[in-house]
Design a protein around this motif. Structure first.
Motif, mmCIF file in Angstrom:
data_model
loop_
_atom_site.group_PDB
_atom_site.id
_atom_site.type_symbol
_atom_site.label_atom_id
_atom_site.label_comp_id
_atom_site.label_asym_id
_atom_site.label_seq_id
_atom_site.Cartn_x
_atom_site.Cartn_y
_atom_site.Cartn_z
ATOM 1 N N GLU A 69 0.803 -1.162 -0.012
ATOM 2 C CA GLU A 69 -0.032 0.017 0.173
ATOM 3 C C GLU A 69 0.899 1.329 0.079
ATOM 4 N N LYS A 70 1.696 1.366 0.691
ATOM 5 C CA LYS A 70 2.755 2.604 0.788
ATOM 6 C C LYS A 70 3.448 2.863 -0.440
ATOM 7 N N GLN A 71 3.743 1.932 -1.134
ATOM 8 C CA GLN A 71 4.634 2.271 -2.529
ATOM 9 C C GLN A 71 3.560 2.577 -3.552
ATOM 10 N N LEU A 72 2.297 2.053 -3.462
ATOM 11 C CA LEU A 72 1.058 2.334 -4.245
ATOM 12 C C LEU A 72 0.731 3.788 -4.058
ATOM 13 N N LYS A 73 0.673 4.156 -2.756
ATOM 14 C CA LYS A 73 0.173 5.290 -2.530
ATOM 15 C C LYS A 73 1.039 6.387 -3.259
ATOM 16 N N ASP A 74 2.544 6.165 -3.166
ATOM 17 C CA ASP A 74 3.420 7.121 -3.455
ATOM 18 C C ASP A 74 3.236 7.252 -5.014
ATOM 19 N N PHE A 75 3.318 6.136 -5.928
ATOM 20 C CA PHE A 75 3.207 5.977 -7.232
ATOM 21 C C PHE A 75 1.993 6.871 -7.730
ATOM 22 N N LEU A 76 0.805 6.663 -7.024
ATOM 23 C CA LEU A 76 -0.642 7.293 -7.370
ATOM 24 C C LEU A 76 -0.303 8.876 -7.157
ATOM 25 N N GLU A 77 0.306 9.275 -6.091
ATOM 26 C CA GLU A 77 0.389 10.681 -5.792
ATOM 27 C C GLU A 77 1.234 11.396 -7.136
ATOM 28 N N VAL A 78 2.494 10.511 -7.215
ATOM 29 C CA VAL A 78 3.447 11.149 -8.118
ATOM 30 C C VAL A 78 2.907 11.243 -9.721
ATOM 31 N N ASN A 79 2.333 10.045 -9.860
ATOM 32 C CA ASN A 79 1.863 10.181 -11.426
ATOM 33 C C ASN A 79 0.332 10.799 -11.769
ATOM 34 N N LYS A 80 -0.523 11.054 -10.795
ATOM 35 C CA LYS A 80 -1.709 11.563 -10.815
ATOM 36 C C LYS A 80 -2.526 10.669 -11.494
ATOM 37 N N THR A 81 -2.619 9.336 -11.064
ATOM 38 C CA THR A 81 -3.396 8.214 -11.834
ATOM 39 C C THR A 81 -4.924 8.557 -11.893
ATOM 40 N N ASN A 82 -5.283 8.562 -12.911
ATOM 41 C CA ASN A 82 -6.663 8.708 -13.419
ATOM 42 C C ASN A 82 -7.307 7.373 -13.762
ATOM 43 N N PHE A 83 -8.187 6.923 -12.704
ATOM 44 C CA PHE A 83 -8.745 5.553 -12.651
ATOM 45 C C PHE A 83 -9.803 5.328 -13.751
ATOM 46 N N ASN A 84 -10.024 6.128 -14.429
ATOM 47 C CA ASN A 84 -10.947 6.060 -15.867
ATOM 48 C C ASN A 84 -10.170 6.175 -17.072
ATOM 49 N N LYS A 85 -8.747 6.079 -16.954
ATOM 50 C CA LYS A 85 -7.943 6.148 -18.309
ATOM 51 C C LYS A 85 -6.967 4.753 -18.233
ATOM 52 N N LYS A 86 -7.664 4.168 -19.460
ATOM 53 C CA LYS A 86 -6.770 2.952 -19.573
ATOM 54 C C LYS A 86 -5.390 2.974 -19.617
ATOM 55 N N GLU A 87 -4.569 4.124 -20.000
ATOM 56 C CA GLU A 87 -3.085 4.092 -20.265
ATOM 57 C C GLU A 87 -2.645 4.234 -18.666
ATOM 58 N N ASP A 88 -3.379 5.226 -17.766
ATOM 59 C CA ASP A 88 -2.886 5.347 -16.521
ATOM 60 C C ASP A 88 -2.870 3.915 -15.776
ATOM 61 N N LEU A 89 -4.169 3.465 -15.919
ATOM 62 C CA LEU A 89 -4.142 1.855 -15.328
ATOM 63 C C LEU A 89 -3.118 1.022 -15.757
ATOM 64 N N GLU A 90 -2.687 0.721 -16.985
ATOM 65 C CA GLU A 90 -1.856 -0.134 -17.494
ATOM 66 C C GLU A 90 -0.362 0.236 -16.839
ATOM 67 N N LYS A 91 -0.269 1.856 -16.652
ATOM 68 C CA LYS A 91 1.146 1.994 -15.950
ATOM 69 C C LYS A 91 1.184 1.792 -14.627
ATOM 70 N N LEU A 92 0.082 1.744 -13.924
ATOM 71 C CA LEU A 92 -0.111 1.277 -12.508
ATOM 72 C C LEU A 92 0.021 -0.185 -12.431
ATOM 73 N N LEU A 93 -0.727 -1.027 -13.277
ATOM 74 C CA LEU A 93 -0.474 -2.526 -13.291
ATOM 75 C C LEU A 93 1.106 -2.737 -13.608
ATOM 76 N N GLN A 94 1.816 -2.013 -14.531
ATOM 77 C CA GLN A 94 3.277 -2.594 -14.561
ATOM 78 C C GLN A 94 4.073 -2.213 -13.319
ATOM 79 N N PHE A 95 3.690 -1.039 -12.990
ATOM 80 C CA PHE A 95 4.452 -0.650 -11.550
ATOM 81 C C PHE A 95 3.997 -1.659 -10.425
#
Length: 165
Positions: free
Chosen positions: A133-159
């Motif tokens: 959870e901690k690493q994911l919170k940092d990733f989401l904050e830095v990358n401004k992940t949009n959960f309705n955008k396929k490209e952002d979700l693919e990046k999140l999944l790769q990370f």
């Protein structure tokens, strides 16, 4: 829910009922049945994957306007019934010249190692990858992940796949 074949003329043929299958492959597309809906698999990883549920939602009507164009903001008024005094059938049904409008709405899901599905939301991601959870919170904050955008979700999944190793 079912899978239907749609011809160029708009005719449909039911191919499969969801209750009868857990997974259906059509050409290069794979669909999984989950909670009375089909989810299309978008990534092809061994354990964690991204899925899409696409649905149509009614979005109003368009009326025929000037020069045979259709618009949802047309200044014309449509009548569906016409009453004529003195006629035996005093209420005539009219068919207005209008189109129904629909829009696609996409819902994303993530799958876990054991075939469970999670909505692709912040809460769903933290449930699926609870140990990181901690690493994911940092990733989401830095990358401004949009959960309705396929490209952002693919990046999140790769990370997520890199920190799970």
């Amino acid at each position: 829910s079912n899978i239907a074949f749609l011809t160029a003329k708009g005719d449909t043929l039911d191919l499969a009922l969801g209750e009868d299958f857990s997974k259906i492959a059509v050409g290069t597309d794979t669909f999984f049945y989950y909670k009375k809906q089909f989810l299309q698999q978008l990534t092809q990883y061994p354990a964690y994957n991204l899925f899409l549920k696409r649905s149509l939602q009614y979005n109003g009507t368009e009326k025929k306007g000037a020069y045979d164009s259709y618009s949802s903001t047309s200044a014309t008024t449509s009548f569906k019934n016409l009453s004529i005094p003195g006629e035996t059938s005093n209420n005539i049904k009219l068919t207005p010249d209008e189109n129904s409008k629909y829009i696609f709405h996409d819902y994303y899901f993530l799958s876990g190692k054991f075939g469970q599905f999670y909505p692709a939301t912040k809460k769903g991601v933290f449930e699926l990858f609870s140990k990181n959870e901690k690493q994911l919170k940092d990733f989401l904050e830095v990358n401004k992940t949009n959960f309705n955008k396929k490209e952002d979700l693919e990046k999140l999944l790769q990370f997520a796949r890199t920190i799970l190793k």
